[in-house]
Enzyme design. Structure first.
Site, PDB file in Angstrom:
ATOM      1  N   ALA A   1       0.729  -1.329   0.170  1.00 53.32           N
ATOM      2  CA  ALA A   1       0.074  -0.254   0.109  1.00 53.32           C
ATOM      3  C   ALA A   1       0.854   1.190   0.005  1.00 53.32           C
ATOM      4  CB  ALA A   1      -1.122  -0.027   1.115  1.00 53.32           C
TER       5      ALA A   1
ATOM      6  N   ARG B   1       2.681   2.504  -2.150  1.00 49.11           N
ATOM      7  CA  ARG B   1       3.130   3.500  -3.526  1.00 49.11           C
ATOM      8  C   ARG B   1       2.291   2.863  -4.608  1.00 49.11           C
ATOM      9  NH1 ARG B   1       8.931   1.531  -5.790  1.00 49.11           N
ATOM     10  NH2 ARG B   1       8.640  -0.605  -5.537  1.00 49.11           N
TER      11      ARG B   1
ATOM     12  N   TYR C   1       7.158 -14.032 -12.979  1.00 50.83           N
ATOM     13  CA  TYR C   1       5.923 -13.109 -12.917  1.00 50.83           C
ATOM     14  C   TYR C   1       4.764 -13.587 -13.419  1.00 50.83           C
ATOM     15  CZ  TYR C   1       3.533  -8.583 -12.531  1.00 50.83           C
ATOM     16  OH  TYR C   1       2.712  -7.527 -12.262  1.00 50.83           O
TER      17      TYR C   1
ATOM     18  N   ALA D   1       3.915 -16.607 -14.286  1.00 56.70           N
ATOM     19  CA  ALA D   1       3.538 -18.136 -13.631  1.00 56.70           C
ATOM     20  C   ALA D   1       2.759 -17.635 -12.512  1.00 56.70           C
ATOM     21  CB  ALA D   1       4.514 -18.837 -13.342  1.00 56.70           C
TER      22      ALA D   1
ATOM     23  N   ILE E   1       0.396  -0.223 -17.014  1.00 57.10           N
ATOM     24  CA  ILE E   1       0.072   0.903 -15.886  1.00 57.10           C
ATOM     25  C   ILE E   1       1.181   1.778 -15.510  1.00 57.10           C
ATOM     26  CG2 ILE E   1      -1.019   1.402 -13.530  1.00 57.10           C
ATOM     27  CD1 ILE E   1      -2.964   0.209 -15.420  1.00 57.10           C
TER      28      ILE E   1
END
Length: 253
Positions: free
Chosen positions: A14, A16, A154, A156, A187
């Site tokens: 939480a 950043r 990542y 998997a 993002i």
């Protein structure tokens, strides 16, 4: 905006990026938010920002791969509130490399944070949710779950989160607990900045190259993911469970 009035929410990672924005969104909608991270300094800054806006937030430094620390977190919340209504499993790391260059530590660390951390937090949160016959568990997956060069670990882990989400939805549905996943596309966060650095290009160059592949012609923001989390956390999503929502600006990753 959806209402999370009087709800107790726990958001991991939480301090950043996406986790910070989800925390801000839930707090702005009335939730009492527990900010969980291992970065105590960044966590304190995030909590300070929320408190300045008049929101209710508490910080809790914890390593979510450590079962004792996770148990301590939820025991504290139970003692203070008697319940945990919303859990957002957002914490994550990347250790990108092509498979032949990836070492066992790269693999294990990513699996531990994403999968073991999500498992442990869900295990202890659902205990409180079952007792109260209500809960919302929201797991952060990724479009990388569909395959991503240089991210075997990542990808998997994020694919595993989708299977975990669907299984928990089956197990916990009878207790009025829904479990859903959000799979972000590209993002703009500190994590994607790190990807640009790894590739040896500027962040702006990375953004421009990604936007060319996104039908809505823009990069995503943490706010885009927070809006999806807000919906899944709210009573409005009560008949939706076991789903993976791709928030990626188009139908393809």
């Amino acid at each position: 905006m959806f209402s999370q009035e009087n709800q107790v929410a726990v958001v991991t990672g939480a301090s950043r990026g996406i986790g910070k924005e989800i925390s801000r969104r839930l707090a702005s909608e009335g939730a009492y938010v527990y900010l969980v991270d291992i970065n105590e300094e960044a966590l304190a800054e995030t909590r300070h920002e929320l408190l300045e806006k008049g929101f209710a937030a508490e910080m809790f430094k914890a390593d979510i791969t450590n079962e004792q620390e996770v148990e301590r977190l939820f025991s504290f919340i139970e003692g203070r509130h008697g319940r945990a209504d919303i859990l957002v499993n957002n914490a994550g790391i990347i250790r990108d490399n092509l498979l032949f260059k990836m070492n066992a530590d790269d693999w294990d660390s990513v699996m531990d944070v994403h999968l073991k951390g999500t498992f442990l937090c869900s295990k202890y949160a659902q205990k409180l949710m079952v007792q109260n016959k209500y809960g919302r568990i929201i797991n952060l997956s990724s479009v990388s779950a569909l395959g991503s060069r240089g991210q075997a670990n990542y990808a998997a882990a994020k694919a595993g989160i989708q299977g975990f989400t669907k299984t928990l939805a089956i197990e916990l549905g009878k207790y009025n607990i829904t479990v859903n996943a959000i799979a972000p596309g590209f993002i703009k966060t500190d994590m994607t900045k790190a990807v640009a650095e790894r590739l040896g290009i500027s962040f702006q160059e990375l953004i421009e190259s990604k936007v060319k592949q996104i039908p809505v012609n823009r990069a995503g923001t943490p706010e885009d993911i927070a809006q999806a989390a807000s919906f899944f956390a709210s009573p409005a999503s009560s008949f939706i469970s076991g789903q993976v929502l791709y928030v990626a600006g188009g139908p393809k990753a």
